[in-house]
Scaffold this active site. Sequence first.
Site, PDB file in Angstrom:
ATOM      1  N   ASN A 251       0.824  -1.210   0.000  1.00 50.20           N
ATOM      2  CA  ASN A 251       0.000   0.000   0.000  1.00 50.20           C
ATOM      3  C   ASN A 251       0.861   1.266   0.000  1.00 50.20           C
ATOM      4  OD1 ASN A 251      -2.898  -0.071  -0.311  1.00 50.20           O
ATOM      5  ND2 ASN A 251      -2.949  -1.458   1.427  1.00 50.20           N
ATOM      6  N   ASP A 314      -3.314   2.344   5.315  1.00 49.11           N
ATOM      7  CA  ASP A 314      -3.563   2.108   3.889  1.00 49.11           C
ATOM      8  C   ASP A 314      -2.703   3.068   3.072  1.00 49.11           C
ATOM      9  OD1 ASP A 314      -4.658   1.466   1.404  1.00 49.11           O
ATOM     10  OD2 ASP A 314      -6.691   1.301   2.165  1.00 49.11           O
TER      11      ASP A 314
END
Length: 397
Positions: A251, A314
């Site tokens: 990510n 994330d």
Amino acid sequence: RILAQRLVWGVVSFPSGAMVGKDGSPSKRQRVGGSAIAAVLLLSACLSPHRAAGGAAPTVTLALDSKCILGESPVWDAKMRRLHFVDINGKLLHSFDPKSSKCSTVDMGEEVGCVVPYKKQRVLVAGVSQVWQVDFKGKKDGETTDGTLLPGHFAIVPESEMEAMDNPGEDPSLQALPGFRFNDGKCDPQGRFLVGTMNKDWRDPAARKGRLFRMVEPLPLRNEDDLDGIVHQYGPNPVLKPIISEVTLSNGMAWGRSKGRDAALPYDLFYFIDSAKQTVDVFGYDDESGDIDLGSRKTVVEVPTLEEGGGVPDGMTIDSEGMLWVALGESGSVARYDPGTGEELMRVKLPVKRPTACTFGGDDLCDLYVTTREEKGEAASEHWGGLFRVRVEGVKG
């Protein structure tokens, strides 16, 4: 750290989201701005005094009610003055113009993990196992269109990420590993494209891991005329070289400088998030070659789990002070961290539950854009899947 939070709601005008369809393949859709009322979330918080920057509360506005199933990979394109982002599960590429509040949308026909600006008015979009080009160039110089998916892939994953498929009566062929696709990706300060692969069964400890790749150029650059008008920064046949292996869920990425390093010197740090680890890690980085020092890897931020008051780390970006901004999945917030100490300096609450990624944009890079994803059920937020704009006084990209 945050000591107190108070939510105040106001109103603001934002695009109505009327859809205008057009014929053609791939399909293109343009989101036309209108007038409607959107909620504005004003968050006042007690911040660490050295981060307060005047003490004004962050503001959060709905930039675009995009209704993404899985919005991701926001990136500011300074040439086009647009904010590109993708809807992974919706198989869409979005290109948002903050000045006009219009958004062009291209149907990519497959899941798309990320988008990065390319040359002229083009972008590169990583699909399931291939990298594509989309051209936004109009007929006139400087004119921008809705976007056209160019035929033929730009690059594909290497054979190490594929498996042999035996076809009776035919020669064995290769296809992408089932269940794998490209996920997040970014360009480094020199424009090199890094992109990760992920296994959709990443929560299974026994599942094969993904990797982080860097696009490299195997052949010398050629004259544009030799390429039928298509400029390939990496040459006509770019390849993807693995640089980090055993990645569970590739990510967030960002590049920075060591503490005390002169701003005129090249970047020497690479920050990376493998979401499954609940951490932000840093590597030594060679800005000239693009090489990562794997042996220097260390954790700089430990993100608490959702149950512990944190979230799933994330997408990530970095501000002008070298502080990291991380979208905390499922937490309804983005957080600012000091990579030197690991301390959480600020948390900005959003009017949705599932943020995915963030980046600075706008001509002054003072707007932090945040993508979000779908929510279901009666408790779903009104503007789930929307693109949000955060402003924090004194903070810019």
